[in-house]
Design an enzyme around this catalytic site. Structure first.
Site, mmCIF file in Angstrom:
data_model
loop_
_atom_site.group_PDB
_atom_site.id
_atom_site.type_symbol
_atom_site.label_atom_id
_atom_site.label_comp_id
_atom_site.label_asym_id
_atom_site.label_seq_id
_atom_site.Cartn_x
_atom_site.Cartn_y
_atom_site.Cartn_z
ATOM 1 C CG ASP A 1 41.924 40.636 36.457
ATOM 2 O OD1 ASP A 1 42.475 39.537 36.376
ATOM 3 O OD2 ASP A 1 42.512 41.680 36.811
ATOM 4 N NE ARG A 2 32.483 37.885 39.179
ATOM 5 C CZ ARG A 2 31.867 37.377 40.252
ATOM 6 N NH1 ARG A 2 32.580 36.855 41.236
ATOM 7 N NH2 ARG A 2 30.562 37.393 40.344
#
Length: 314
Positions: free
Chosen positions: A145-146
């Site tokens: 995930d970012r």
């Protein structure tokens, strides 16, 4: 906008390039050429393999000779290549914690997406390509995930990509994350088996009996007042898996904007935390060339270490 015409190319296919479909190969070779044009030149027989016409689904073999015909395209500024002068791009050079001829491993900062898209001009992979313009091949092996920091594997050869992705599919890769969760995690809660279903409209993931089987293993590392540092090891690789499984148990991760609890964010904010406390800390896998057993660890950023030190004082 002016036009440019490429020259005819002859490419010898080696072991590393073998196994991919001719259409995918051409899309990598002809970066600015529309997909429709690639399929058209294949269909018209302008692309030849060993002097013969082929179909778009043809899989290349080592020793093949590919003729790529000249094509005419509009010349335009490449907007997807980030400048290496940008701080966010140049800093990634210092985040590389392992590199050889086959792969590199990045300790990805929180807030950096793994790739561009959805309004983002570039991500980690585009930045790495800008930093390594001489690299013939750089592809993500997996994604995180970012807002999650930590280990990200990038293949530098197609053979390495195939080898590493096969390990992920066969679940022989071991991944360990550090997460700070709300409340007191019970030592007895070592495994969460809860099927996950993703909403394709808003990408929110929920535990749902109609979802895909999902398993995460947990271990308590340190307990604090109203918080616990845990180690999470996902056995399956579902979207937001650790974040949803911790929420499902009643212990959401600190500063999770989708599955978190704002009361916990306010509490951890007192020790300087202002980002998702989820860090891909360790990975174990087999090297794609040497077959050596690899055990790579990535240190947490100073902000996370500072938060832990602060919680110890409460």
């Amino acid at each position: 906008m002016s036009e440019i015409r490429t020259k005819v190319q002859f490419v010898d296919i080696d072991e590393d390039m073998a196994g991919q479909r001719i259409d995918n190969f051409l899309r990598n070779q002809l970066k600015n050429i529309p997909k429709s044009m690639i399929y058209r030149i294949v269909r018209k027989g302008e692309v030849r393999v060993n002097k013969k016409r082929i179909k778009a689904e043809y899989k290349l073999k080592a020793g093949d000779l590919v003729r790529i015909p000249p094509v005419t395209v509009e010349e335009k500024v490449e907007e997807n290549v980030p400048s290496t002068k940008l701080n966010k791009v140049s800093e990634l050079e210092h985040c590389i914690i392992y590199e050889d001829d086959h792969m590199l491993i990045l300790n990805k900062p929180s807030g950096t997406a793994v790739h561009g898209g959805s309004g983002l001009k570039f991500g980690a992979i585009e930045a790495l390509r800008a930093l390594r313009p001489e690299a013939r091949f750089l592809e993500l092996v997996h994604r995180i995930d970012r807002d999650t920091s930590g280990i990200l594997l990038v293949a530098k050869k197609r053979s390495a990509l195939r080898h590493l992705q096969a390990q992920f599919r066969e679940k022989t890769v071991q991944k360990y994350y550090f997460a700070l969760v709300m409340g007191e995690w019970k030592n007895s809660c070592k495994v969460v088996n809860a099927p996950l279903l993703k909403n394709e409209v808003n990408s929110i993931v929920r535990v749902n009996p109609n979802g895909k089987a999902s398993e995460t293993r947990f271990k308590v590392l340190e307990k604090f007042k109203d918080a616990t540092l845990i180690q999470a090891s996902p056995i399956t690789g579902r979207t937001h898996q650790i974040r949803v499984h911790t929420q499902y148990t009643g212990h959401p991760i600190a500063w999770d904007d989708r599955y978190g609890d704002r009361r916990f964010d306010a509490y951890t904010g007192k020790v300087g935390l202002d980002r998702l406390f989820l860090h891909a800390a360790n990975i174990k896998f087999t090297h794609p060339s040497s077959e050596e057993k690899m055990d790579i660890s990535a240190p947490m950023e100073a902000k996370l270490e500072k938060a832990i030190a602060g919680l110890r004082k409460f």
